[in-house]
Design a protein around this motif. Structure first.
Motif, PDB file in Angstrom:
ATOM      1  N   MET A 238     -26.337 -17.917 -20.827  1.00 33.40           N
ATOM      2  CA  MET A 238     -25.231 -17.056 -20.373  1.00 33.40           C
ATOM      3  C   MET A 238     -25.289 -15.701 -21.086  1.00 33.40           C
ATOM      4  O   MET A 238     -25.552 -15.653 -22.278  1.00 33.40           O
ATOM      5  CB  MET A 238     -23.893 -17.744 -20.671  1.00 33.40           C
ATOM      6  CG  MET A 238     -22.698 -16.945 -20.195  1.00 33.40           C
ATOM      7  SD  MET A 238     -21.157 -17.739 -20.612  1.00 33.40           S
ATOM      8  CE  MET A 238     -21.323 -19.269 -19.720  1.00 33.40           C
ATOM      9  N   ASP A 239     -25.083 -14.654 -20.330  1.00 35.03           N
ATOM     10  CA  ASP A 239     -25.195 -13.317 -20.910  1.00 35.03           C
ATOM     11  C   ASP A 239     -23.855 -12.904 -21.522  1.00 35.03           C
ATOM     12  O   ASP A 239     -23.110 -12.142 -20.932  1.00 35.03           O
ATOM     13  CB  ASP A 239     -25.633 -12.326 -19.827  1.00 35.03           C
ATOM     14  CG  ASP A 239     -26.081 -11.022 -20.446  1.00 35.03           C
ATOM     15  OD1 ASP A 239     -26.458 -11.024 -21.633  1.00 35.03           O
ATOM     16  OD2 ASP A 239     -26.034  -9.995 -19.742  1.00 35.03           O
ATOM     17  N   CYS A 240     -23.578 -13.446 -22.702  1.00 40.39           N
ATOM     18  CA  CYS A 240     -22.293 -13.172 -23.356  1.00 40.39           C
ATOM     19  C   CYS A 240     -22.564 -12.718 -24.785  1.00 40.39           C
ATOM     20  O   CYS A 240     -23.208 -13.427 -25.552  1.00 40.39           O
ATOM     21  CB  CYS A 240     -21.425 -14.433 -23.341  1.00 40.39           C
ATOM     22  SG  CYS A 240     -19.964 -14.306 -24.389  1.00 40.39           S
TER      23      CYS A 240
ATOM     24  N   CYS B 155     -21.315 -15.159 -27.472  1.00 36.59           N
ATOM     25  CA  CYS B 155     -22.158 -16.364 -27.550  1.00 36.59           C
ATOM     26  C   CYS B 155     -23.434 -16.038 -28.325  1.00 36.59           C
ATOM     27  O   CYS B 155     -23.902 -16.855 -29.131  1.00 36.59           O
ATOM     28  CB  CYS B 155     -22.501 -16.877 -26.155  1.00 36.59           C
ATOM     29  SG  CYS B 155     -21.161 -17.816 -25.394  1.00 36.59           S
ATOM     30  N   LYS B 156     -23.975 -14.846 -28.111  1.00 37.42           N
ATOM     31  CA  LYS B 156     -25.195 -14.447 -28.835  1.00 37.42           C
ATOM     32  C   LYS B 156     -24.912 -14.248 -30.323  1.00 37.42           C
ATOM     33  O   LYS B 156     -25.738 -14.583 -31.171  1.00 37.42           O
ATOM     34  CB  LYS B 156     -25.776 -13.172 -28.223  1.00 37.42           C
ATOM     35  CG  LYS B 156     -26.422 -13.432 -26.876  1.00 37.42           C
ATOM     36  CD  LYS B 156     -26.962 -12.171 -26.254  1.00 37.42           C
ATOM     37  CE  LYS B 156     -27.583 -12.500 -24.890  1.00 37.42           C
ATOM     38  NZ  LYS B 156     -27.717 -11.327 -24.044  1.00 37.42           N
TER      39      LYS B 156
ATOM     40  N   HIS C 247     -17.738 -21.414 -25.090  1.00 37.22           N
ATOM     41  CA  HIS C 247     -17.424 -20.235 -24.271  1.00 37.22           C
ATOM     42  C   HIS C 247     -16.312 -20.536 -23.270  1.00 37.22           C
ATOM     43  O   HIS C 247     -16.411 -21.451 -22.464  1.00 37.22           O
ATOM     44  CB  HIS C 247     -18.662 -19.756 -23.505  1.00 37.22           C
ATOM     45  CG  HIS C 247     -18.371 -18.571 -22.646  1.00 37.22           C
ATOM     46  ND1 HIS C 247     -18.552 -17.272 -23.073  1.00 37.22           N
ATOM     47  CD2 HIS C 247     -17.831 -18.481 -21.403  1.00 37.22           C
ATOM     48  CE1 HIS C 247     -18.162 -16.439 -22.118  1.00 37.22           C
ATOM     49  NE2 HIS C 247     -17.718 -17.148 -21.100  1.00 37.22           N
TER      50      HIS C 247
ATOM     51  N   LYS D 211     -13.372 -17.825 -20.941  1.00 38.33           N
ATOM     52  CA  LYS D 211     -13.248 -16.402 -20.594  1.00 38.33           C
ATOM     53  C   LYS D 211     -12.116 -15.695 -21.322  1.00 38.33           C
ATOM     54  O   LYS D 211     -12.264 -14.576 -21.813  1.00 38.33           O
ATOM     55  CB  LYS D 211     -13.039 -16.317 -19.079  1.00 38.33           C
ATOM     56  CG  LYS D 211     -13.016 -14.917 -18.536  1.00 38.33           C
ATOM     57  CD  LYS D 211     -12.833 -14.950 -17.015  1.00 38.33           C
ATOM     58  CE  LYS D 211     -12.411 -13.572 -16.533  1.00 38.33           C
ATOM     59  NZ  LYS D 211     -11.498 -13.644 -15.404  1.00 38.33           N
ATOM     60  N   ASN D 212     -10.967 -16.299 -21.351  1.00 40.77           N
ATOM     61  CA  ASN D 212      -9.821 -15.693 -22.046  1.00 40.77           C
ATOM     62  C   ASN D 212      -8.830 -16.797 -22.382  1.00 40.77           C
ATOM     63  O   ASN D 212      -9.034 -17.964 -22.039  1.00 40.77           O
ATOM     64  CB  ASN D 212      -9.176 -14.560 -21.232  1.00 40.77           C
ATOM     65  CG  ASN D 212      -8.604 -15.039 -19.914  1.00 40.77           C
ATOM     66  OD1 ASN D 212      -7.933 -16.067 -19.864  1.00 40.77           O
ATOM     67  ND2 ASN D 212      -8.878 -14.319 -18.838  1.00 40.77           N
TER      68      ASN D 212
ATOM     69  N   ILE E 194     -14.560  -7.884 -23.759  1.00 39.05           N
ATOM     70  CA  ILE E 194     -15.545  -8.952 -23.944  1.00 39.05           C
ATOM     71  C   ILE E 194     -14.912 -10.242 -23.420  1.00 39.05           C
ATOM     72  O   ILE E 194     -13.861 -10.678 -23.929  1.00 39.05           O
ATOM     73  CB  ILE E 194     -15.919  -9.153 -25.432  1.00 39.05           C
ATOM     74  CG1 ILE E 194     -16.316  -7.834 -26.099  1.00 39.05           C
ATOM     75  CG2 ILE E 194     -17.003 -10.223 -25.566  1.00 39.05           C
ATOM     76  CD1 ILE E 194     -17.700  -7.350 -25.867  1.00 39.05           C
ATOM     77  N   PHE E 195     -15.566 -10.837 -22.425  1.00 37.59           N
ATOM     78  CA  PHE E 195     -14.941 -11.968 -21.739  1.00 37.59           C
ATOM     79  C   PHE E 195     -15.383 -13.309 -22.331  1.00 37.59           C
ATOM     80  O   PHE E 195     -15.879 -14.191 -21.632  1.00 37.59           O
ATOM     81  CB  PHE E 195     -15.179 -11.836 -20.229  1.00 37.59           C
ATOM     82  CG  PHE E 195     -14.433 -10.630 -19.702  1.00 37.59           C
ATOM     83  CD1 PHE E 195     -13.089 -10.712 -19.375  1.00 37.59           C
ATOM     84  CD2 PHE E 195     -15.061  -9.385 -19.630  1.00 37.59           C
ATOM     85  CE1 PHE E 195     -12.377  -9.590 -18.952  1.00 37.59           C
ATOM     86  CE2 PHE E 195     -14.360  -8.260 -19.205  1.00 37.59           C
ATOM     87  CZ  PHE E 195     -13.011  -8.363 -18.866  1.00 37.59           C
ATOM     88  N   HIS E 196     -15.196 -13.385 -23.628  1.00 35.35           N
ATOM     89  CA  HIS E 196     -15.313 -14.639 -24.388  1.00 35.35           C
ATOM     90  C   HIS E 196     -14.049 -14.678 -25.249  1.00 35.35           C
ATOM     91  O   HIS E 196     -13.822 -13.750 -26.050  1.00 35.35           O
ATOM     92  CB  HIS E 196     -16.587 -14.614 -25.244  1.00 35.35           C
ATOM     93  CG  HIS E 196     -16.799 -15.839 -26.094  1.00 35.35           C
ATOM     94  ND1 HIS E 196     -17.973 -16.564 -26.085  1.00 35.35           N
ATOM     95  CD2 HIS E 196     -15.991 -16.448 -26.999  1.00 35.35           C
ATOM     96  CE1 HIS E 196     -17.883 -17.567 -26.939  1.00 35.35           C
ATOM     97  NE2 HIS E 196     -16.678 -17.524 -27.515  1.00 35.35           N
TER      98      HIS E 196
END
Ligand code: AMP
Ligand code: ZN
Length: 110
Positions: free
Chosen positions: A1-3, A6-7, A45, A47-48, A92-94
């Motif tokens: 996932m491109d977050c 998370c990275k 993860h 989103k909000n 940032i949607f984490h």
């Protein structure tokens, strides 16, 4: 996932860690809005905050409570903020909680 977060949690992007347990990771905000500005995120993860199971929210808050007590932020005081979607200013949607303190904060009546 491109977050991004998370990275950061995975250690693929550097961060200045201030707290970690099995469920929660916390690090310094790269663009601080107060002398102390930390971001508390769940290692899972979502989103909000509205999309997060209450158990995970309480895990994050448990981390915030432990950290602010350990760091003596509790006696001077601090603020917890979570932004949701566009009008809330979420970029940032984490799911994350901002913890701000270390000085007298402005706004909300002060
Ligand atoms: P929000 O606008 O509520 O989604 O908050 C996102 C926050 O992430 C902002 O306060 C940014 O300054 C912060 N931020 C963005 N990229 C990084 C990064 N690489 N390391 C630490 N904080 C970051
Ligand atoms: Zn994520």
């Amino acid at each position: 996932m491109d977050c991004l977060f998370c990275k950061i949690i995975a250690g693929e992007i550097p961060s200045k860690k201030v707290f970690e347990n099995d469920k929660v990771y916390a690090f310094e905000d790269i663009s601080p809005m107060a002398k102390d500005h930390y971001l508390f995120v769940s290692k899972t993860h979502t989103k909000n905050v509205n999309e997060t199971p209450t158990e995970l929210i309480s895990d994050i808050y448990f981390g915030i409570k432990e950290f602010t007590q350990d760091k003596n932020l509790e006696s001077s005081g601090f603020r917890v903020v979570t932004n949701v979607n566009q009008h809330g200013g979420q970029t940032i949607f984490h799911t994350h909680f901002h913890v701000l303190g270390g000085e007298q904060l402005k706004g909300f009546g002060s």
